[in-house]
Design a protein around this motif. Sequence first.
Motif, PDB file in Angstrom:
ATOM      1  N   ARG A  85       0.954  -1.332   0.146  1.00  0.00           N
ATOM      2  CA  ARG A  85       0.023  -0.047  -0.100  1.00  0.00           C
ATOM      3  C   ARG A  85       0.939   1.331  -0.018  1.00  0.00           C
ATOM      4  NH1 ARG A  85      -3.189   1.486   4.092  1.00  0.00           N
ATOM      5  NH2 ARG A  85      -2.051  -0.005   5.656  1.00  0.00           N
ATOM      6  N   TYR A  86       1.937   1.342   0.652  1.00  0.00           N
ATOM      7  CA  TYR A  86       2.917   2.301   0.978  1.00  0.00           C
ATOM      8  C   TYR A  86       3.377   2.678  -0.580  1.00  0.00           C
ATOM      9  CZ  TYR A  86       2.409   1.889   5.853  1.00  0.00           C
ATOM     10  OH  TYR A  86       1.826   1.875   7.153  1.00  0.00           O
ATOM     11  N   GLU A  87       3.740   1.575  -1.532  1.00  0.00           N
ATOM     12  CA  GLU A  87       4.519   1.561  -2.400  1.00  0.00           C
ATOM     13  C   GLU A  87       3.471   2.101  -3.639  1.00  0.00           C
ATOM     14  OE1 GLU A  87       6.185  -1.288  -5.946  1.00  0.00           O
ATOM     15  OE2 GLU A  87       5.182  -2.334  -4.473  1.00  0.00           O
ATOM     16  N   ASP A  88       2.172   1.904  -3.353  1.00  0.00           N
ATOM     17  CA  ASP A  88       0.985   2.457  -4.085  1.00  0.00           C
ATOM     18  C   ASP A  88       1.097   3.814  -4.112  1.00  0.00           C
ATOM     19  OD1 ASP A  88       0.512  -0.010  -5.200  1.00  0.00           O
ATOM     20  OD2 ASP A  88      -1.159  -0.425  -3.860  1.00  0.00           O
ATOM     21  N   ALA A  89       1.247   4.495  -2.779  1.00  0.00           N
ATOM     22  CA  ALA A  89       1.202   5.716  -2.508  1.00  0.00           C
ATOM     23  C   ALA A  89       2.387   6.403  -3.240  1.00  0.00           C
ATOM     24  CB  ALA A  89       1.403   6.078  -1.142  1.00  0.00           C
ATOM     25  N   LEU A  90       3.563   5.826  -3.207  1.00  0.00           N
ATOM     26  CA  LEU A  90       4.906   6.091  -3.709  1.00  0.00           C
ATOM     27  C   LEU A  90       4.512   6.544  -5.422  1.00  0.00           C
ATOM     28  CD1 LEU A  90       7.869   4.522  -2.282  1.00  0.00           C
ATOM     29  CD2 LEU A  90       6.678   6.777  -1.676  1.00  0.00           C
ATOM     30  N   TRP A  91       3.936   5.365  -6.081  1.00  0.00           N
ATOM     31  CA  TRP A  91       3.591   5.427  -7.416  1.00  0.00           C
ATOM     32  C   TRP A  91       2.798   6.620  -7.811  1.00  0.00           C
ATOM     33  CZ3 TRP A  91       7.644   4.050  -9.820  1.00  0.00           C
ATOM     34  CH2 TRP A  91       8.330   2.987  -9.801  1.00  0.00           C
ATOM     35  N   ALA A  92       1.869   6.812  -6.785  1.00  0.00           N
ATOM     36  CA  ALA A  92       0.814   7.958  -7.333  1.00  0.00           C
ATOM     37  C   ALA A  92       1.439   9.042  -7.229  1.00  0.00           C
ATOM     38  CB  ALA A  92      -0.151   7.779  -5.930  1.00  0.00           C
ATOM     39  N   GLY A  93       2.501   9.442  -6.387  1.00  0.00           N
ATOM     40  CA  GLY A  93       3.300  10.552  -6.424  1.00  0.00           C
ATOM     41  C   GLY A  93       4.351  10.620  -7.817  1.00  0.00           C
ATOM     42  N   VAL A  94       4.518   9.425  -8.266  1.00  0.00           N
ATOM     43  CA  VAL A  94       5.370   9.404  -9.742  1.00  0.00           C
ATOM     44  C   VAL A  94       4.376   9.830 -10.518  1.00  0.00           C
ATOM     45  CG1 VAL A  94       6.370   8.038 -11.078  1.00  0.00           C
ATOM     46  CG2 VAL A  94       7.171   7.742  -8.627  1.00  0.00           C
ATOM     47  N   SER A  95       3.131   9.373 -10.426  1.00  0.00           N
ATOM     48  CA  SER A  95       2.235   9.622 -11.338  1.00  0.00           C
ATOM     49  C   SER A  95       1.885  11.115 -11.489  1.00  0.00           C
ATOM     50  CB  SER A  95       1.015   8.880 -11.498  1.00  0.00           C
ATOM     51  OG  SER A  95       1.287   7.406 -11.429  1.00  0.00           O
ATOM     52  N   ALA A  96       1.747  11.784 -10.322  1.00  0.00           N
ATOM     53  CA  ALA A  96       1.574  13.123 -10.192  1.00  0.00           C
ATOM     54  C   ALA A  96       2.698  13.947 -10.687  1.00  0.00           C
ATOM     55  CB  ALA A  96       1.214  13.690  -8.614  1.00  0.00           C
ATOM     56  N   MET A  97       4.152  13.577 -10.469  1.00  0.00           N
ATOM     57  CA  MET A  97       5.100  14.263 -11.216  1.00  0.00           C
ATOM     58  C   MET A  97       4.982  14.355 -12.648  1.00  0.00           C
ATOM     59  SD  MET A  97       6.759  15.768  -8.672  1.00  0.00           S
ATOM     60  CE  MET A  97       8.187  16.141  -9.234  1.00  0.00           C
ATOM     61  N   GLU A  98       5.061  12.879 -13.112  1.00  0.00           N
ATOM     62  CA  GLU A  98       4.947  12.748 -14.599  1.00  0.00           C
ATOM     63  C   GLU A  98       3.746  13.517 -15.137  1.00  0.00           C
ATOM     64  OE1 GLU A  98       4.819   8.741 -14.740  1.00  0.00           O
ATOM     65  OE2 GLU A  98       7.091   8.152 -14.725  1.00  0.00           O
ATOM     66  N   HIS A 112       2.914  16.344 -14.549  1.00  0.00           N
ATOM     67  CA  HIS A 112       3.299  17.906 -14.485  1.00  0.00           C
ATOM     68  C   HIS A 112       4.737  18.113 -15.153  1.00  0.00           C
ATOM     69  CE1 HIS A 112       0.505  18.100 -11.265  1.00  0.00           C
ATOM     70  NE2 HIS A 112       0.484  19.438 -11.332  1.00  0.00           N
ATOM     71  N   GLY A 113       5.064  16.946 -16.143  1.00  0.00           N
ATOM     72  CA  GLY A 113       6.220  17.307 -16.838  1.00  0.00           C
ATOM     73  C   GLY A 113       7.395  16.839 -16.078  1.00  0.00           C
ATOM     74  N   GLY A 114       7.341  16.174 -15.069  1.00  0.00           N
ATOM     75  CA  GLY A 114       8.621  15.841 -14.158  1.00  0.00           C
ATOM     76  C   GLY A 114       8.964  16.842 -13.192  1.00  0.00           C
ATOM     77  N   ASP A 115       8.274  17.825 -13.036  1.00  0.00           N
ATOM     78  CA  ASP A 115       8.345  18.749 -12.097  1.00  0.00           C
ATOM     79  C   ASP A 115       7.231  19.500 -11.570  1.00  0.00           C
ATOM     80  OD1 ASP A 115       9.918  20.588 -10.469  1.00  0.00           O
ATOM     81  OD2 ASP A 115      10.425  21.819 -11.973  1.00  0.00           O
ATOM     82  N   MET A 116       6.988  19.686 -10.094  1.00  0.00           N
ATOM     83  CA  MET A 116       6.120  20.216  -9.387  1.00  0.00           C
ATOM     84  C   MET A 116       6.500  21.395  -8.561  1.00  0.00           C
ATOM     85  SD  MET A 116       3.759  16.974  -8.612  1.00  0.00           S
ATOM     86  CE  MET A 116       2.172  17.850  -7.734  1.00  0.00           C
ATOM     87  N   THR A 117       5.411  22.435  -8.408  1.00  0.00           N
ATOM     88  CA  THR A 117       6.071  23.404  -7.120  1.00  0.00           C
ATOM     89  C   THR A 117       5.767  22.890  -6.014  1.00  0.00           C
ATOM     90  OG1 THR A 117       3.830  24.303  -7.407  1.00  0.00           O
ATOM     91  CG2 THR A 117       5.284  25.064  -8.946  1.00  0.00           C
ATOM     92  N   LEU A 118       6.350  23.730  -4.817  1.00  0.00           N
ATOM     93  CA  LEU A 118       6.000  23.161  -3.440  1.00  0.00           C
ATOM     94  C   LEU A 118       4.688  23.166  -3.065  1.00  0.00           C
ATOM     95  CD1 LEU A 118       6.478  22.605  -0.708  1.00  0.00           C
ATOM     96  CD2 LEU A 118       7.090  25.103  -0.376  1.00  0.00           C
ATOM     97  N   ALA A 119       3.632  24.255  -3.995  1.00  0.00           N
ATOM     98  CA  ALA A 119       2.396  24.368  -3.655  1.00  0.00           C
ATOM     99  C   ALA A 119       1.613  23.279  -4.366  1.00  0.00           C
ATOM    100  CB  ALA A 119       1.712  25.713  -4.070  1.00  0.00           C
ATOM    101  N   GLN A 120       2.009  22.594  -5.472  1.00  0.00           N
ATOM    102  CA  GLN A 120       1.294  21.637  -6.173  1.00  0.00           C
ATOM    103  C   GLN A 120       1.779  20.270  -5.407  1.00  0.00           C
ATOM    104  OE1 GLN A 120       3.208  22.269  -9.796  1.00  0.00           O
ATOM    105  NE2 GLN A 120       1.613  23.124 -10.916  1.00  0.00           N
ATOM    106  N   TRP A 121       2.877  20.150  -4.889  1.00  0.00           N
ATOM    107  CA  TRP A 121       3.072  18.981  -4.275  1.00  0.00           C
ATOM    108  C   TRP A 121       2.405  18.855  -2.696  1.00  0.00           C
ATOM    109  CZ3 TRP A 121       4.878  14.428  -5.276  1.00  0.00           C
ATOM    110  CH2 TRP A 121       5.143  13.521  -4.123  1.00  0.00           C
TER     111      TRP A 121
END
Length: 600
Positions: A69-82, A84-93
Amino acid sequence: MRARATPPAPFQSLGSRVSILHVVIVGLSMVMTIGAWSFSKKQIETRNLMRFETARNSVVELIHDGMRRYEDALWAGVSAMESHGGDMTLAQWRSFAQALRVDEKYPGINGIGVIHFVGQEALAGYLAQRRAERPEFVSFPDHDGPIRMPISFVEPESANAAAIGLDVAHEANRRTAALLSRETGRAQISGPITLVQDAASTPGFLFFAPYYAGPAPGTVRERREQIIGSVYAPFVVHKLMAGLLAKDRRDIHFSITDAGQMIYSELGTDEHRNDPEPMFAETVSMQLYGREWVVDIRTNLAFRTKNTYAQPWVILAGGLIIEVLIISMLLLMSRGNARAIAYAEKATLALREKTRKLNATNNELEQFAYAASHDLKTPIRGIGGLAEMLREDLADYLASPEANPEIAENLDHIDERVARMTDLTNSIMAFARVGTVIEAQKSLNLAEVISTLALDFGLQDDQLEFEGEIPLIEADPVGLRRILENLVGNAIKYHDGVKPLAVKVRARAKQDRLYFEVIDNGPGIEPRFHQRIFDVFQTLRRPNGPESTGIGLAIVKKLVEMHGGTITLKSNLGHGAAFYFDWPAKQDAVDISAALPEAA
């Protein structure tokens, strides 16, 4: 049973005459008591081991499931970064992490953040980008490595502020796991570390999931060239375990070591439920995201309390008490026999009269089993009735969600044992009723008997076949029908279903005897059990097989031998079984007591 003309040699103990038969009975009874104790003890041990294995597997699976489940959360974060083109602002994260609801959905996790992979030549640009959002941002500690891996974001920030800007490349375990994650493209956990945000400095680790620029890379070289960073999660191990496993609600405790370093332990003597001599203990090796965790699992005092070995000792104590009662009863009966013999001798009765009196006494003993089994029916029915009353009284509780399932299981066990005891007493009574006098009865058509058996057992024509041409059966047709019912019924009861059921009954006449064969295609019986199965209370029941009192074949053997015949078995495992016996072609009503074994 018949009395011998010469009385048996007496044992001088207590002034009573105790026959060899009585000694054998007491010995067999003692063996049965010890056997019941041993069997019950083995069953309890097996049950407790199964409970330990279930608890052990539950702990291992909960750790695996939680990390997935924790791994799923990490890959959700990876999907969020991707996305946004590989970069997110502090506010977006921060917005993403709040939507993920880490504290609620992922208990045990310390946070979720982003680590950027930055070359030395790009470090100044990276710092300028970070300081545009957070002016006080610094990367620390300084080192001479070719690559920097600073923590850019981590939420919730309040609990992880000390980690913002930490360059994970400065330390071997962090760096090794991050680079391995980059090389493989898979999630990876680090070796044991101490989190900078953990004021207690307890063991922890980091969990990495990499993300890349452009299309998904397929080789190690492409991954190195396209790496942007990792979504990561920091863990304090004791918080992780508290989130995954509620210690106070478990019957086992455990410790975890990684590469020989203890990272978590519940096995300390200060634990209030610690068992210094656990009933069960086992070491399990878990391969977990590139690391090997060695889990030492042991039962605690809660497990010991719930899984005692008291029942076998109660059975043994009860059995020994019964043994004392049986010995006392046998001594009293033997003393009564001795007095009867002494009285007969003093009265100078003839040997025939003495033999008649001893036969009468022994016949009473033979009826004892019948009477005892009959008298046992009332308390057995009473136990069944009490169980039913308990089930009715507890109906509302058993239907409630708070109900302890073991109560219903125990009531089911009582019902099962009452049914088994009822079957046993009925079988003992049936065995005792096998009479000593054969009465002349109507003749029997064997082909009609086989047809009736097929109907009674619900069999097709090809499942029960009869071969043979013999005259009508004149000798004890009721006894012969009973034998065939038992043998055909056993073939059906113990058929394993590997092949379609097929039972054949063959009969032939030779002089004044009839010879029968009952053949089936069942699982067969090992030769070493061929004699044992005809003994009273002997059964070869397999696990999950049909219940049996072990008396049916004893009745068959007794009936055959009462009619001057013998019964044999030919069988091997996997090749079915064939029973052979002979029967008189014609016999009038006679006293067959002479055919029974002599005993004092």
